[in-house]
Design a protein around this motif. Structure first.
Motif, mmCIF file in Angstrom:
data_model
loop_
_atom_site.group_PDB
_atom_site.id
_atom_site.type_symbol
_atom_site.label_atom_id
_atom_site.label_comp_id
_atom_site.label_asym_id
_atom_site.label_seq_id
_atom_site.Cartn_x
_atom_site.Cartn_y
_atom_site.Cartn_z
ATOM 1 N N MET A 1 2.221 18.066 -0.335
ATOM 2 C CA MET A 1 3.156 17.397 0.564
ATOM 3 C C MET A 1 4.207 16.700 -0.292
ATOM 4 N N GLU A 2 5.448 17.066 -0.079
ATOM 5 C CA GLU A 2 6.535 16.614 -0.955
ATOM 6 C C GLU A 2 6.772 15.105 -0.964
ATOM 7 N N ARG A 3 6.323 14.387 0.043
ATOM 8 C CA ARG A 3 6.557 12.930 0.035
ATOM 9 C C ARG A 3 5.407 12.147 -0.582
ATOM 10 N N PHE A 4 4.358 12.850 -1.004
ATOM 11 C CA PHE A 4 3.224 12.228 -1.690
ATOM 12 C C PHE A 4 3.472 12.325 -3.189
ATOM 13 N N VAL A 5 3.791 11.204 -3.807
ATOM 14 C CA VAL A 5 4.204 11.188 -5.210
ATOM 15 C C VAL A 5 3.091 10.586 -6.072
ATOM 16 N N VAL A 6 2.690 11.341 -7.102
ATOM 17 C CA VAL A 6 1.653 10.873 -8.007
ATOM 18 C C VAL A 6 2.285 10.215 -9.226
ATOM 19 N N ILE A 7 1.798 9.031 -9.535
ATOM 20 C CA ILE A 7 2.122 8.361 -10.791
ATOM 21 C C ILE A 7 0.821 8.338 -11.573
ATOM 22 N N SER A 8 0.816 9.044 -12.677
ATOM 23 C CA SER A 8 -0.393 9.218 -13.461
ATOM 24 C C SER A 8 -0.077 8.893 -14.912
ATOM 25 N N GLY A 9 -0.945 9.344 -15.805
ATOM 26 C CA GLY A 9 -0.683 9.159 -17.225
ATOM 27 C C GLY A 9 -1.732 8.340 -17.924
ATOM 28 N N THR A 17 1.229 -1.817 -12.322
ATOM 29 C CA THR A 17 2.372 -2.741 -12.240
ATOM 30 C C THR A 17 3.555 -2.046 -11.577
ATOM 31 N N LEU A 18 3.778 -0.785 -11.944
ATOM 32 C CA LEU A 18 4.866 -0.005 -11.370
ATOM 33 C C LEU A 18 4.635 0.217 -9.874
ATOM 34 N N LEU A 19 3.413 0.563 -9.490
ATOM 35 C CA LEU A 19 3.138 0.761 -8.070
ATOM 36 C C LEU A 19 3.332 -0.534 -7.282
ATOM 37 N N ALA A 20 2.956 -1.650 -7.854
ATOM 38 C CA ALA A 20 3.173 -2.937 -7.172
ATOM 39 C C ALA A 20 4.671 -3.147 -6.934
ATOM 40 N N GLU A 21 5.499 -2.796 -7.907
ATOM 41 C CA GLU A 21 6.957 -2.922 -7.758
ATOM 42 C C GLU A 21 7.466 -1.992 -6.658
ATOM 43 N N LEU A 22 6.977 -0.761 -6.633
ATOM 44 C CA LEU A 22 7.396 0.175 -5.583
ATOM 45 C C LEU A 22 6.956 -0.334 -4.209
ATOM 46 N N GLY A 23 5.781 -0.951 -4.139
ATOM 47 C CA GLY A 23 5.320 -1.560 -2.895
ATOM 48 C C GLY A 23 6.219 -2.702 -2.460
ATOM 49 N N PHE A 81 1.008 7.370 -5.138
ATOM 50 C CA PHE A 81 -0.408 7.343 -5.474
ATOM 51 C C PHE A 81 -0.591 6.957 -6.936
ATOM 52 N N ASP A 82 -1.403 5.954 -7.187
ATOM 53 C CA ASP A 82 -1.804 5.595 -8.551
ATOM 54 C C ASP A 82 -2.929 6.569 -8.897
ATOM 55 N N ARG A 83 -2.564 7.654 -9.536
ATOM 56 C CA ARG A 83 -3.438 8.797 -9.815
ATOM 57 C C ARG A 83 -3.705 9.547 -8.520
ATOM 58 N N GLY A 84 -4.328 10.709 -8.641
ATOM 59 C CA GLY A 84 -4.597 11.510 -7.460
ATOM 60 C C GLY A 84 -5.717 12.490 -7.730
ATOM 61 N N LEU A 85 -5.803 13.487 -6.881
ATOM 62 C CA LEU A 85 -6.870 14.469 -6.954
ATOM 63 C C LEU A 85 -6.874 15.235 -8.272
ATOM 64 N N PHE A 115 5.009 11.843 -12.110
ATOM 65 C CA PHE A 115 5.497 10.910 -13.123
ATOM 66 C C PHE A 115 4.329 10.427 -13.972
ATOM 67 N N LEU A 116 4.461 10.570 -15.287
ATOM 68 C CA LEU A 116 3.393 10.149 -16.194
ATOM 69 C C LEU A 116 3.845 8.978 -17.048
ATOM 70 N N THR A 117 2.977 7.976 -17.147
ATOM 71 C CA THR A 117 3.215 6.865 -18.065
ATOM 72 C C THR A 117 2.644 7.276 -19.419
ATOM 73 N N PRO A 118 3.465 7.239 -20.458
ATOM 74 C CA PRO A 118 2.965 7.622 -21.783
ATOM 75 C C PRO A 118 2.127 6.507 -22.403
ATOM 76 N N PRO A 119 1.391 6.829 -23.454
ATOM 77 C CA PRO A 119 0.664 5.772 -24.177
ATOM 78 C C PRO A 119 1.658 4.687 -24.613
ATOM 79 N N TRP A 120 1.270 3.452 -24.408
ATOM 80 C CA TRP A 120 2.143 2.324 -24.747
ATOM 81 C C TRP A 120 1.255 1.213 -25.302
ATOM 82 N N PRO A 121 0.865 1.345 -26.580
ATOM 83 C CA PRO A 121 -0.092 0.396 -27.173
ATOM 84 C C PRO A 121 0.318 -1.068 -27.037
#
Length: 185
Positions: A1-9, A17-23, A81-85, A115-121
């Motif tokens: 479904m095109e409106r279901f966006v996964v933020i993973s990584g 933190t990013l999902l909280a901002e989008l909320g 979605f903060d991660r998904g299936l 959208f993937l969040t890269p490693p960010w030590p």
């Protein structure tokens, strides 16, 4: 479904933190299944924890991701979605070598751009729900980077910028993709 966006990584890469901002910006968001499972298992003394029974944890994450996706159909607009299936299935496949990823992922699609969040030590931190180290987080990121493209997803690596700039980046990318898709039809 095109409106279901996964933020993973990468774990600890700033997804929550990013999902909280989008909320805060008025978008519907779905919290990461793994964090909810860990909280519930710790409260109830359960064993489906990534540091106790990885397979039980992965199975629970897959079930929860499917439930989240089904429940999200009642929501309007973009749903983040903060991660998904795919994340849960990729983890289970990594643990068991069972080829669960392709079949599940094709039957339950998300927006083509992931959208993937890269490693960010510099921002990585452990907490009661995230007990693994940076090395495990980077291995997980590598698996996800390899898992999404063969399933037909376009991976967009998020820049290491402020949370507001990351949210702007996502909203702009989705808006441009929507406009591009509309002009093709």
């Amino acid at each position: 479904m095109e409106r279901f966006v996964v933020i993973s990584g990468c774990s600890g890469g700033g997804k929550s933190t990013l999902l909280a901002e989008l909320g805060r910006r008025g978008h519907a968001i779905v919290e990461e299944p793994g964090r909810r499972i860990v909280r519930q298992e710790l409260e109830e003394g359960g064993l489906a924890l990534p540091w106790k029974d990885e397979q039980a944890f992965a199975h629970r994450a897959m079930t929860m991701a499917l439930e989240d996706r089904a429940a999200a159909t009642a929501l309007n607009g973009w749903v983040f979605f903060d991660r998904g299936l795919v994340d849960a299935a990729a983890f289970l496949q990594h643990l068991t070598n069972e080829p669960v990823l392709a079949a599940l992922a094709q039957a339950h699609r998300y927006c083509q751009t992931v959208f993937l969040t890269p490693p960010w030590p510099e921002i990585y931190a452990n907490d009661p729900e995230r007990r693994h180290g940076m090395e495990a987080a980077e291995a997980e990121y590598s698996r996800l980077l390899e898992a999404y493209p063969p399933l037909g997803y376009k991976v967009s690596i998020l820049p290491k910028v402020s949370v507001s700039e990351r949210a702007n980046f996502i909203e702009r990318a989705l808006s441009e993709a929507k406009e591009s898709h509309s002009s093709q039809h």
